[in-house]
Every structure is written in structure tokens, then in C-alpha cells.
Scaffold this active site. Structure first.
Site, PDB file in Angstrom:
ATOM      1  N   TYR A  66     -13.398   6.813 -13.640  1.00  0.00           N
ATOM      2  CA  TYR A  66     -13.366   5.720 -12.996  1.00  0.00           C
ATOM      3  C   TYR A  66     -14.117   4.494 -13.974  1.00  0.00           C
ATOM      4  O   TYR A  66     -13.761   3.471 -13.908  1.00  0.00           O
ATOM      5  CB  TYR A  66     -13.974   5.955 -11.761  1.00  0.00           C
ATOM      6  CG  TYR A  66     -14.084   5.028 -10.662  1.00  0.00           C
ATOM      7  CD1 TYR A  66     -13.251   4.692  -9.595  1.00  0.00           C
ATOM      8  CD2 TYR A  66     -15.230   4.000 -10.773  1.00  0.00           C
ATOM      9  CE1 TYR A  66     -13.065   3.483  -8.749  1.00  0.00           C
ATOM     10  CE2 TYR A  66     -15.327   2.784  -9.821  1.00  0.00           C
ATOM     11  CZ  TYR A  66     -14.414   2.777  -8.935  1.00  0.00           C
ATOM     12  OH  TYR A  66     -14.316   1.466  -8.045  1.00  0.00           O
ATOM     13  N   ASP A  83       0.922  -1.216  -0.072  1.00  0.00           N
ATOM     14  CA  ASP A  83       0.139  -0.201   0.033  1.00  0.00           C
ATOM     15  C   ASP A  83       0.715   1.352  -0.063  1.00  0.00           C
ATOM     16  O   ASP A  83       2.119   1.058   0.204  1.00  0.00           O
ATOM     17  CB  ASP A  83      -0.808   0.067   1.202  1.00  0.00           C
ATOM     18  CG  ASP A  83      -2.305   0.910   1.085  1.00  0.00           C
ATOM     19  OD1 ASP A  83      -3.085   0.064   0.895  1.00  0.00           O
ATOM     20  OD2 ASP A  83      -2.156   2.066   0.913  1.00  0.00           O
TER      21      ASP A  83
HETATM   22  P1  NAP Z   1      -9.824   1.686   0.283  1.00  0.00           P
HETATM   23  O1  NAP Z   1     -10.559   1.491   1.525  1.00  0.00           O
HETATM   24  O2  NAP Z   1      -9.598   3.246   0.125  1.00  0.00           O
HETATM   25  O3  NAP Z   1      -8.500   1.028   0.199  1.00  0.00           O
HETATM   26  C1  NAP Z   1      -7.618   1.223  -0.850  1.00  0.00           C
HETATM   27  C2  NAP Z   1      -6.134   1.157  -0.433  1.00  0.00           C
HETATM   28  O4  NAP Z   1      -5.401   1.471  -1.567  1.00  0.00           O
HETATM   29  C3  NAP Z   1      -5.979   2.359   0.678  1.00  0.00           C
HETATM   30  O5  NAP Z   1      -5.216   2.155   1.753  1.00  0.00           O
HETATM   31  C4  NAP Z   1      -5.373   3.460  -0.623  1.00  0.00           C
HETATM   32  O6  NAP Z   1      -4.574   4.499   0.256  1.00  0.00           O
HETATM   33  C5  NAP Z   1      -4.685   2.427  -1.366  1.00  0.00           C
HETATM   34  N1  NAP Z   1      -4.292   3.198  -2.461  1.00  0.00           N
HETATM   35  C6  NAP Z   1      -4.652   4.346  -3.139  1.00  0.00           C
HETATM   36  N2  NAP Z   1      -3.755   4.528  -4.095  1.00  0.00           N
HETATM   37  C7  NAP Z   1      -2.948   3.955  -3.990  1.00  0.00           C
HETATM   38  C8  NAP Z   1      -1.775   3.928  -5.009  1.00  0.00           C
HETATM   39  N3  NAP Z   1      -1.591   4.779  -6.133  1.00  0.00           N
HETATM   40  N4  NAP Z   1      -0.697   3.157  -4.649  1.00  0.00           N
HETATM   41  C9  NAP Z   1      -0.738   1.993  -3.801  1.00  0.00           C
HETATM   42  N5  NAP Z   1      -2.138   2.156  -2.941  1.00  0.00           N
HETATM   43  C10 NAP Z   1      -2.820   3.062  -3.190  1.00  0.00           C
HETATM   44  O7  NAP Z   1     -10.847   1.234  -0.898  1.00  0.00           O
HETATM   45  P2  NAP Z   1     -11.729   0.129  -1.364  1.00  0.00           P
HETATM   46  O8  NAP Z   1     -13.012   0.356  -1.148  1.00  0.00           O
HETATM   47  O9  NAP Z   1     -11.207  -1.292  -0.520  1.00  0.00           O
HETATM   48  O10 NAP Z   1     -11.286  -0.311  -2.865  1.00  0.00           O
HETATM   49  C11 NAP Z   1     -10.470  -1.201  -3.257  1.00  0.00           C
HETATM   50  C12 NAP Z   1     -10.521  -1.628  -4.577  1.00  0.00           C
HETATM   51  O11 NAP Z   1     -12.154  -1.885  -4.899  1.00  0.00           O
HETATM   52  C13 NAP Z   1     -10.663  -0.195  -5.648  1.00  0.00           C
HETATM   53  O12 NAP Z   1      -9.770  -0.664  -6.707  1.00  0.00           O
HETATM   54  C14 NAP Z   1     -12.052   0.030  -5.746  1.00  0.00           C
HETATM   55  O13 NAP Z   1     -12.135   0.928  -6.955  1.00  0.00           O
HETATM   56  C15 NAP Z   1     -12.417  -1.229  -5.953  1.00  0.00           C
HETATM   57  N6  NAP Z   1     -14.032  -1.085  -5.538  1.00  0.00           N
HETATM   58  C16 NAP Z   1     -14.524  -0.517  -4.539  1.00  0.00           C
HETATM   59  C17 NAP Z   1     -15.767  -0.252  -4.167  1.00  0.00           C
HETATM   60  C18 NAP Z   1     -16.517   0.186  -2.821  1.00  0.00           C
HETATM   61  O14 NAP Z   1     -17.717   0.739  -3.057  1.00  0.00           O
HETATM   62  N7  NAP Z   1     -15.767   0.467  -1.950  1.00  0.00           N
HETATM   63  C19 NAP Z   1     -16.714  -0.839  -5.415  1.00  0.00           C
HETATM   64  C20 NAP Z   1     -16.227  -1.291  -6.564  1.00  0.00           C
HETATM   65  C21 NAP Z   1     -14.875  -1.264  -6.533  1.00  0.00           C
HETATM   66  P3  NAP Z   1      -5.396   5.750   0.194  1.00  0.00           P
HETATM   67  O15 NAP Z   1      -6.032   5.630   1.542  1.00  0.00           O
HETATM   68  O16 NAP Z   1      -4.156   6.863   0.502  1.00  0.00           O
HETATM   69  O17 NAP Z   1      -5.899   6.169  -0.665  1.00  0.00           O
END
Ligand code: NAP
Length: 246
Positions: free
Chosen positions: A153, A34
Site C-alpha cells: 500500500y 465502481d
Molecule cells: P471505500 O469506501 O472502500 O471505497 C472504494 C470503492 O472502490 C469501493 O466501492 C470499492 O469496492 C471500490 N473498488 C475497490 N477495488 C476496486 C477495483 N479494483 N475496481 C473498481 N473499484 C474498486 O474506500 P475509501 O476509503 O473511500 O478509499 C478511496 C481511496 O482513498 C482509496 O484509493 C484509498 O486508498 C484512499 N485513501 C483512503 C483513506 C481512508 O482512511 N479511508 C486514507 C487515505 C487514502 P469494494 O467495496 O468491493 O472494495
């Protein structure tokens, strides 16, 4: 999962964290990666406390050199790479297309799409050396439909599916399976900016009547990573409480 090595990007939080924990519970060596080093280290501390095996490596997924170094770290630490979960992603700028900044577009494409190409490039090279593996790319329901104010996105998440399918054509015969997961809206810090009204609106889009949980998505990621899904490659699996059935 014993003796298997898994790397998960963006696993300091949310879906990636739940996936890393599930792989570890089942005996895998897990590389947690991360940009958030402190939170990532806390994830591995907890895994190790629970009797699992894990190591942290800080990588910014939009930098190809970081993605190469991450794979090198996994191979140096555990001897091989069997499963890679390309999960890190951001929501990014929310604006209609005419108002979206060029920087906002480029940032989301870099973090949510180019990162997965960089990741796969080095992950596949490592897997070819040890006889194969499984790659799981985290797309979204927005990998198959549009969503207002989220052009970059939705474009990135659609493109991830084509990338996943192309990798399946190129590498399935070499024992590397590649699949994509399409979560509906999941309760993670990514949605922390929503107020109660917006959240209610989002819930109403899911016929199941609630948002998803990271642990529910982790189960699908785990299955696709494991040998249980041995005939599955080039596929896109929504996990969305019925969102796409509307
Ligand atoms: P999250 O809780 O924000 O976790 C994502 C992690 O990745 C965070 O620790 C974030 O750090 C880190 N990150 C962001 N940009 C990065 C980078 N450039 N390099 C390395 N690490 C990075 O998000 P999540 O909801 O679990 O999402 C995970 C995946 O699922 C994403 O690809 C998202 O698009 C996908 N997704 C999520 C949802 C939803 O509703 N949650 C729905 C569909 C798909 P920071 O906190 O600094 O950003």
C-alpha cells in the site's frame, strides 16, 4: 462545472462517492464507476433525484480494457472528458514484508497503482482531443511516510506521486493538470475492519483529535478538479488533520 464531464473511479462508496456527489451538486455530468454495480447505481439514482446528471459504468480498475471502456463511455455519454478522479483503491493484505504473500503484493500494486497508469493513459488521450483537463489521483499520507504491515500500500501510494509529477511534466503545457491528494485516515467502509481500540490508536495519530470525513476530502478533490486551481499541477496535497506534522 456546468457542461463539464467528470469521471470518478471507486465512487460507489466513501471518498469517491462524496466527490461524485459534490461535482454533481455543482452542475457537472458525473460518471460514477465502481466494481460494486448495485451501490454505484444507487449513487447515480440519488444524484438524479437531487436534480443532478450522472451515469454509472462498471469498471474493474486493474483491467486496462475496463479503463479504456470507461473513458469511451464518458465521451460517448457526455461528449467529452474534463476531469478524472482516480480514486478506487484497497487496503490489501496486512503483514510485515517477510510474511507478505506475492499475490497480496501484486493485488495491491494492480488495484492501487497500475490502475492509475491505465486510467491516465486513456483519460489524457481523451482530454488532448478537447483541449485539456484536470486529473486528481488519490494517494494517501502513506504516499510520503511508511506504515507497518502495509508495504504494498505505501509503495503504491508513494509511486502515485511520482506518476502524477511525471504526467505534469509531460502534459501541463498541453493544458492537462495532474495532482495528487493525500488523505489521513478517513471514516469510510475501507476502515470498517477496525475495532474500537485500533480506531482510538489511529485517532491519536491525528493531532486534530479525530479521523477525517469523506466530504472534507471531496472539497479538496473538487478544488483541484476545478479551474479555481488553474496554476496547480504536479502537486501532492496532504489532507490529514495534522498526521504528517508529527
Ligand atoms: P471505500 O469506501 O472502500 O471505497 C472504494 C470503492 O472502490 C469501493 O466501492 C470499492 O469496492 C471500490 N473498488 C475497490 N477495488 C476496486 C477495483 N479494483 N475496481 C473498481 N473499484 C474498486 O474506500 P475509501 O476509503 O473511500 O478509499 C478511496 C481511496 O482513498 C482509496 O484509493 C484509498 O486508498 C484512499 N485513501 C483512503 C483513506 C481512508 O482512511 N479511508 C486514507 C487515505 C487514502 P469494494 O467495496 O468491493 O472494495
Amino acid at each position: 462545472m456546468k457542461n463539464k464531464t467528470v469521471l470518478v473511479t471507486g465512487s460507489a462508496s466513501g471518498i469517491g462517492k462524496a466527490a461524485a456527489e459534490l461535482f454533481a451538486q455543482n452542475g457537472a455530468n458525473v460518471v460514477v464507476s465502481d466494481v460494486q454495480a448495485e451501490a454505484g447505481k444507487a449513487v447515480i439514482d440519488q444524484i438524479i433525484k437531487n436534480g443532478g446528471k450522472a451515469a454509472f459504468f462498471r469498471a474493474e480498475v486493474s483491467k486496462p480494457e475496463d479503463m479504456e471502456a470507461l473513458v469511451d463511455f464518458a465521451v460517448k455519454t457526455y461528449g467529452r472528458l474534463d476531469i478524472a478522479v482516480n480514486n478506487a483503491g484497497i487496503g490489501g493484505e496486512q503483514n510485515p514484508i517477510a510474511d507478505m504473500s506475492i499475490e497480496g503484493w501484486n493485488k495491491v500494486i494492480a488495484v492501487n497503482l497500475s490502475s492509475v497508469f491505465y486510467g491516465m493513459k486513456y483519460q489524457i488521450a481523451a482530454m488532448l482531443k478537447t483541449g485539456g483537463g484536470s486529473i486528481v489521483n488519490i494517494s494517501s499520507i502513506l504516499g510520503s511516510v511508511g506504515f507497518g504491515n502495509a508495504a504494498a500500500y505505501t509503495a503504491a501510494k508513494h509511486a502515485l506521486i511520482g506518476l502524477t509529477q511525471t504526467a505534469a511534466l509531460e502534459y501541463s503545457a498541453m493544458n492537462i493538470r495532474t495532482n495528487a491528494v493525500g488523505p489521513g485516515f478517513i471514516e469510510t467502509p475501507l476502515l470498517s475492519g477496525l475495532d474500537a481500540e485500533m480506531k482510538k490508536g489511529l485517532i491519536s495519530l491525528h493531532p486534530i483529535g479525530r479521523l477525517g470525513k469523506s466530504e472534507e476530502v471531496a472539497e479538496l478533490i473538487y478544488w483541484l478538479g476545478s479551474d479555481k486551481s488553474s496554476f496547480v499541477t504536479g502537486s501532492y496535497y496532504p489532507i490529514d488533520g495534522g498526521y504528517l506534522s508529527r
